[in-house]
Design an enzyme around this catalytic site. Structure first.
Site, short mmCIF file in Angstrom:
data_model
loop_
_atom_site.label_atom_id
_atom_site.label_comp_id
_atom_site.label_asym_id
_atom_site.label_seq_id
_atom_site.Cartn_x
_atom_site.Cartn_y
_atom_site.Cartn_z
N GLU A 87 -3.10 -85.78 119.40
CA GLU A 87 -3.86 -84.99 118.44
C GLU A 87 -5.05 -84.41 119.19
O GLU A 87 -6.17 -84.89 119.10
CB GLU A 87 -4.32 -85.83 117.25
N HIS A 113 0.03 -89.10 114.88
CA HIS A 113 -0.15 -87.65 114.92
C HIS A 113 0.81 -87.00 115.92
O HIS A 113 1.82 -86.50 115.51
CB HIS A 113 -1.61 -87.25 115.15
#
Length: 97
Positions: free
Chosen positions: A42, A64
């Protein structure tokens, strides 16, 4: 009993996963069944190696991981190992990614 280790952070402003490598590897050596869950990918930084480090540390989940799209080889390896990729588009939007 400790059954897992989760590392979550804002990747662009905190130390990378590799900064915790010794701690994680030591914990894994002490408990062979210890699961590792790492927040990785991320980020908008091209210098971010967290996805590869998470994979090499045998993470069972990548939190993520939207940066995976830039790493086709790693996508295949993540699929082969059955690593869960948890995504949260709302978080990405709020953080400006």
């Amino acid at each position: 009993i400790i059954s897992g280790y989760d590392l979550v952070n804002e990747e662009d402003t905190t130390p990378p996963i590799k900064a915790f490598r010794k701690i994680i590897k030591s914990a894994q050596a002490s408990n062979i069944d210890l699961e590792v869950f790492l927040h990785a990918g991320e980020s908008v930084s091209r210098k971010n190696d967290n996805l590869y480090d998470a994979f090499l540390m045998n993470t069972r989940r990548i939190g993520h991981g939207f940066q995976l799209i830039d790493h086709p080889y790693l996508i295949e390896k993540v699929k082969e190992k059955g690593i869960c990729v948890e995504v949260c588009p709302v978080s990405n939007l709020i953080l400006g990614y």
